[in-house]
Design a protein around this motif. Structure first.
Motif, PDB file in Angstrom:
ATOM      1  N   GLY A  40      -7.865  52.344-100.504  1.00  0.00           N
ATOM      2  CA  GLY A  40      -8.558  53.442-100.864  1.00  0.00           C
ATOM      3  C   GLY A  40      -8.837  53.623-102.420  1.00  0.00           C
ATOM      4  N   ALA A  41      -8.400  52.898-103.075  1.00  0.00           N
ATOM      5  CA  ALA A  41      -8.540  53.264-104.529  1.00  0.00           C
ATOM      6  C   ALA A  41      -9.919  52.736-104.831  1.00  0.00           C
ATOM      7  N   HIS A  42     -10.319  53.305-106.068  1.00  0.00           N
ATOM      8  CA  HIS A  42     -11.898  52.686-106.573  1.00  0.00           C
ATOM      9  C   HIS A  42     -11.062  51.798-107.684  1.00  0.00           C
ATOM     10  N   VAL A  43     -11.799  50.459-107.639  1.00  0.00           N
ATOM     11  CA  VAL A  43     -11.183  49.180-108.619  1.00  0.00           C
ATOM     12  C   VAL A  43     -12.329  49.036-109.413  1.00  0.00           C
ATOM     13  N   VAL A  44     -12.341  48.820-110.631  1.00  0.00           N
ATOM     14  CA  VAL A  44     -13.238  48.583-111.503  1.00  0.00           C
ATOM     15  C   VAL A  44     -12.538  47.057-112.303  1.00  0.00           C
ATOM     16  N   TYR A  45     -13.491  46.093-112.277  1.00  0.00           N
ATOM     17  CA  TYR A  45     -13.006  44.960-112.872  1.00  0.00           C
ATOM     18  C   TYR A  45     -13.065  44.696-113.999  1.00  0.00           C
ATOM     19  N   GLY A  46     -12.958  45.576-115.025  1.00  0.00           N
ATOM     20  CA  GLY A  46     -12.915  45.350-116.565  1.00  0.00           C
ATOM     21  C   GLY A  46     -14.303  45.875-116.911  1.00  0.00           C
ATOM     22  N   VAL A  47     -14.673  45.533-118.242  1.00  0.00           N
ATOM     23  CA  VAL A  47     -15.852  45.741-119.012  1.00  0.00           C
ATOM     24  C   VAL A  47     -16.520  44.629-119.207  1.00  0.00           C
ATOM     25  N   ALA A  48     -18.074  44.265-118.844  1.00  0.00           N
ATOM     26  CA  ALA A  48     -18.648  43.157-119.119  1.00  0.00           C
ATOM     27  C   ALA A  48     -18.714  42.663-120.661  1.00  0.00           C
ATOM     28  N   GLY A  49     -18.213  41.770-120.961  1.00  0.00           N
ATOM     29  CA  GLY A  49     -18.259  41.228-122.281  1.00  0.00           C
ATOM     30  C   GLY A  49     -17.266  41.859-123.324  1.00  0.00           C
ATOM     31  N   LEU A  50     -16.242  42.220-122.546  1.00  0.00           N
ATOM     32  CA  LEU A  50     -15.127  42.979-123.376  1.00  0.00           C
ATOM     33  C   LEU A  50     -13.898  42.752-122.524  1.00  0.00           C
ATOM     34  N   LYS A  51     -12.703  42.796-123.047  1.00  0.00           N
ATOM     35  CA  LYS A  51     -11.355  42.761-122.595  1.00  0.00           C
ATOM     36  C   LYS A  51     -10.709  43.728-122.737  1.00  0.00           C
ATOM     37  N   THR A  52     -10.386  44.179-121.734  1.00  0.00           N
ATOM     38  CA  THR A  52      -9.582  46.001-121.781  1.00  0.00           C
ATOM     39  C   THR A  52      -8.180  45.581-121.856  1.00  0.00           C
ATOM     40  N   HIS A  53      -7.696  45.868-123.148  1.00  0.00           N
ATOM     41  CA  HIS A  53      -6.221  45.540-123.643  1.00  0.00           C
ATOM     42  C   HIS A  53      -5.525  46.883-123.476  1.00  0.00           C
ATOM     43  N   ALA A  54      -6.478  48.116-123.220  1.00  0.00           N
ATOM     44  CA  ALA A  54      -5.566  49.380-123.408  1.00  0.00           C
ATOM     45  C   ALA A  54      -4.571  49.831-122.444  1.00  0.00           C
ATOM     46  N   LYS A  55      -3.640  50.631-122.648  1.00  0.00           N
ATOM     47  CA  LYS A  55      -2.475  51.012-121.623  1.00  0.00           C
ATOM     48  C   LYS A  55      -2.665  52.465-121.603  1.00  0.00           C
ATOM     49  N   VAL A  56      -3.531  52.951-120.559  1.00  0.00           N
ATOM     50  CA  VAL A  56      -3.621  54.298-120.613  1.00  0.00           C
ATOM     51  C   VAL A  56      -3.861  54.991-119.145  1.00  0.00           C
ATOM     52  N   THR A  57      -3.157  56.194-118.636  1.00  0.00           N
ATOM     53  CA  THR A  57      -2.990  56.791-117.585  1.00  0.00           C
ATOM     54  C   THR A  57      -3.654  58.369-117.878  1.00  0.00           C
ATOM     55  N   MET A  58      -4.486  58.796-116.990  1.00  0.00           N
ATOM     56  CA  MET A  58      -4.498  60.118-116.816  1.00  0.00           C
ATOM     57  C   MET A  58      -4.667  60.775-115.541  1.00  0.00           C
ATOM     58  N   ILE A  59      -3.809  61.837-115.568  1.00  0.00           N
ATOM     59  CA  ILE A  59      -3.761  62.599-114.424  1.00  0.00           C
ATOM     60  C   ILE A  59      -4.210  63.865-114.341  1.00  0.00           C
ATOM     61  N   VAL A  60      -5.160  64.322-113.410  1.00  0.00           N
ATOM     62  CA  VAL A  60      -5.692  65.371-113.368  1.00  0.00           C
ATOM     63  C   VAL A  60      -5.154  66.369-112.258  1.00  0.00           C
ATOM     64  N   ARG A  61      -4.786  67.676-112.646  1.00  0.00           N
ATOM     65  CA  ARG A  61      -3.943  68.579-112.068  1.00  0.00           C
ATOM     66  C   ARG A  61      -4.373  69.770-111.660  1.00  0.00           C
ATOM     67  N   ARG A  62      -4.713  70.555-110.593  1.00  0.00           N
ATOM     68  CA  ARG A  62      -5.208  71.747-110.606  1.00  0.00           C
ATOM     69  C   ARG A  62      -3.806  72.908-110.896  1.00  0.00           C
ATOM     70  N   GLU A  63      -4.120  73.693-111.860  1.00  0.00           N
ATOM     71  CA  GLU A  63      -2.914  74.713-112.388  1.00  0.00           C
ATOM     72  C   GLU A  63      -3.445  75.897-112.404  1.00  0.00           C
ATOM     73  N   GLU A  64      -2.851  77.107-112.817  1.00  0.00           N
ATOM     74  CA  GLU A  64      -3.470  78.289-112.927  1.00  0.00           C
ATOM     75  C   GLU A  64      -4.365  78.518-114.053  1.00  0.00           C
ATOM     76  N   GLY A  65      -5.490  78.881-114.125  1.00  0.00           N
ATOM     77  CA  GLY A  65      -6.548  78.695-115.421  1.00  0.00           C
ATOM     78  C   GLY A  65      -7.389  77.613-115.135  1.00  0.00           C
ATOM     79  N   GLY A  66      -7.155  76.595-114.185  1.00  0.00           N
ATOM     80  CA  GLY A  66      -8.059  75.578-114.109  1.00  0.00           C
ATOM     81  C   GLY A  66      -7.456  74.262-114.022  1.00  0.00           C
ATOM     82  N   LEU A  67      -8.210  73.135-114.241  1.00  0.00           N
ATOM     83  CA  LEU A  67      -7.781  71.980-114.059  1.00  0.00           C
ATOM     84  C   LEU A  67      -6.938  71.437-115.344  1.00  0.00           C
ATOM     85  N   ARG A  68      -6.012  70.736-115.482  1.00  0.00           N
ATOM     86  CA  ARG A  68      -5.542  70.381-116.566  1.00  0.00           C
ATOM     87  C   ARG A  68      -5.205  68.818-116.548  1.00  0.00           C
TER      88      ARG A  68
END
Length: 500
Positions: free
Chosen positions: A449-477
């Motif tokens: 059920g994950a959304h999978v993107v197969y890279g970016v056309a014309g480029l090779k994505t070599h970045a190593k990045v993770t972003m986690i969105v979490r609901r906390e007091e005061g809003g999303l962090r």
């Protein structure tokens, strides 16, 4: 066609074509190295010669007798594996430029054919040095009690035990293929180890050629009999008559083929990137040969026959003393801690806080910098696993390049998707030699059920990045991990990288 047994370094004006330099290596004596400067009038280094200079530094570690012998053998194996990939990609690319008729010098001032000539000269000497260092290290291991032997060195009892093992565990996997009018020359897969077998012809006819593939990968390269390690190809060659009952075997010699695996496709014109890359992977198996390694004692007739069938130039034939395919020696079944570097246990910082409040509370208090491999990769996996279970986490977004086979990362993303979180994975399908693994990962995540993107056309994505969105007091962090190394637990124990 005559194949030169040795090629010496060129005697031309070395100041403009990368003069060999000599230096002292610990335990290695007088060693020849090369410059990456191909043209003294150009401010640029030659790309291929620069890569070979890098591999020479790996080879220097294999020579250095301050390193334990099993580690030196690993360095030699790494050097051989690096050189395999160099031929499969870099040398293949130069061949393709020549075939396309490129006659324009590169920024370094060399034409493709001049680059190829220099590469051939230097790889000839490098391969000979890799095998020299490998044989020297095997002798050192023998002296330390790790016995390597040829079949001919075994006693009568060990020979009988080996034959029993061969008939039960090895011969059933082998498939001999004889070349005759009704059986064409067989396909030789990339980096395959093979035996070229010469069979006596009948009634004065010419000898027949047969090929037996040495099934490295299906079977281990090392065969252990009575506390002795033998190489699989030597065991098969010693019993080759068992495969050709009723025929007279005249000779059996080991050879190895390297093919062009540098496939190309027009990404902008591809309607389905996944299907296009899968098609490219199928075609890559049948790339043209770019190198043939044969044992030095192989009869010239066999070498010439292979050269003709593989359509190779004489300069692409490498006559060696063996063992061929040093990369396979990386995983020998030797458990001798005294002959290796001391085992290193990385530090695992406690990021759960004083009261085990969890990693998110720790990260809210400030950034955390990890230095791999001195700090373990476990914290990164724990970060993802906690996010996959945390009911307040809404989304996990990650780029993936080379992930390896560790199940924890894939399991964390699948768990997150199954728990109803939005999981987005940008999986770079063009990660060379990891394409098939990444395709498999992409399909497993999509099924979860994950959304999978197969890279970016014309480029090779070599970045190593993770972003986690979490609901906390005061809003999303947003919580972010940025690393210089792949999300790969195995390589994180070997390579020096930073995680923030």
């Amino acid at each position: 066609m005559t194949v030169p047994a040795e090629k010496s370094l060129p005697a031309r004006s070395v100041s403009s074509r990368g003069r060999p330099r000599r230096k002292e290596e610990p335990g290695g004596g007088d060693v020849r190295t090369h410059s990456a400067v191909a043209n003294s009038e150009s401010p640029f280094l030659n790309r291929e010669l620069s890569w070979l200079a890098f591999n020479e530094r790996v080879l220097a570690e294999a020579r250095d007798e301050r390193n334990p012998p099993l580690e030196r053998l690993k360095y030699a194996a790494i050097c051989g594996s690096n050189l395999d990939e160099f031929f499969m990609v870099r040398v293949a690319g130069v061949h393709r430029q020549i075939a396309a008729g490129v006659n324009t010098p590169g920024p370094d001032g060399l034409l493709p054919r001049e680059t190829l000539a220099l590469v051939r000269e230097r790889t000839q000497s490098m391969l000979r040095e890799i095998e020299r260092v490998t044989r020297k290290t095997l002798r050192d291991l023998n002296a330390a009690g790790v016995r390597f032997a040829r079949v001919s060195d075994l006693g009568k009892r060990a020979r009988a035990q080996l034959r029993e093992h061969y008939l039960a565990e090895i011969q059933p996997v082998l498939t001999p293929l004889v070349v005759d009018p009704s059986h064409p020359f067989p396909y030789l897969s990339n980096l395959s180890l093979n035996l070229a077998v010469l069979l006596e012809g009948g009634d004065g006819e010419d000898p027949e050629f047969a090929r037996v593939k040495v099934p490295v990968g299906v079977l281990p390269r090392a065969v252990c009999i009575a506390d002795t390690i033998l190489l699989l190809e030597d065991v098969i060659a010693a019993h080759i008559g068992e495969l050709f009952k009723g025929r007279t075997v005249l000779a059996a010699h080991v050879f190895r083929v390297t093919r062009n695996t540098d496939y190309e496709f027009e990404e902008e014109e591809a309607e389905d990137l996944l299907a296009t890359i899968e098609d490219g992977l199928r075609r890559r198996r049948f790339g043209s040969a770019v190198r043939l390694e044969v044992m030095r004692d192989t009869p010239t007739g066999i070498t010439a026959f292979l050269q003709e069938r593989l359509r190779l130039a004489p300069e692409d034939i490498f006559l060696l003393d063996g063992p061929l395919g040093s990369a396979d020696l990386m995983g020998l079944p030797v458990k001798r801690p005294d002959l290796s570097f001391p085992e290193f246990a990385p530090a695992v910082p406690d990021l759960d806080g004083d009261e085990d409040s969890g990693i998110f509370d720790t990260l809210r208090d400030g950034d955390v910098l990890l230095h791999h491999p001195y700090d373990g990769f476990t914290n990164i996996l724990d970060f993802l696993e906690e996010a996959s279970r945390d009911p307040r986490v809404l989304a996990i977004k990650q780029t993936l390049y080379r992930t390896g086979d560790d199940p924890r990362l894939l399991a964390a993303l699948r768990t997150a998707a199954e728990n109803g979180k939005q999981v987005v994975a940008l999986i770079e399908l063009k990660a060379r030699f990891d394409e098939q693994r990444n395709i498999s990962w992409a399909r497993k995540l999509e099924r979860a059920g994950a959304h999978v993107v197969y890279g970016v056309a014309g480029l090779k994505t070599h970045a190593k990045v993770t972003m986690i969105v979490r609901r906390e007091e005061g809003g999303l962090r947003r919580y972010v991990h940025i690393g210089t190394g792949n999300y790969n637990a195995k390589t994180a124990r070997l390579y020096t990288d930073l995680s923030l």
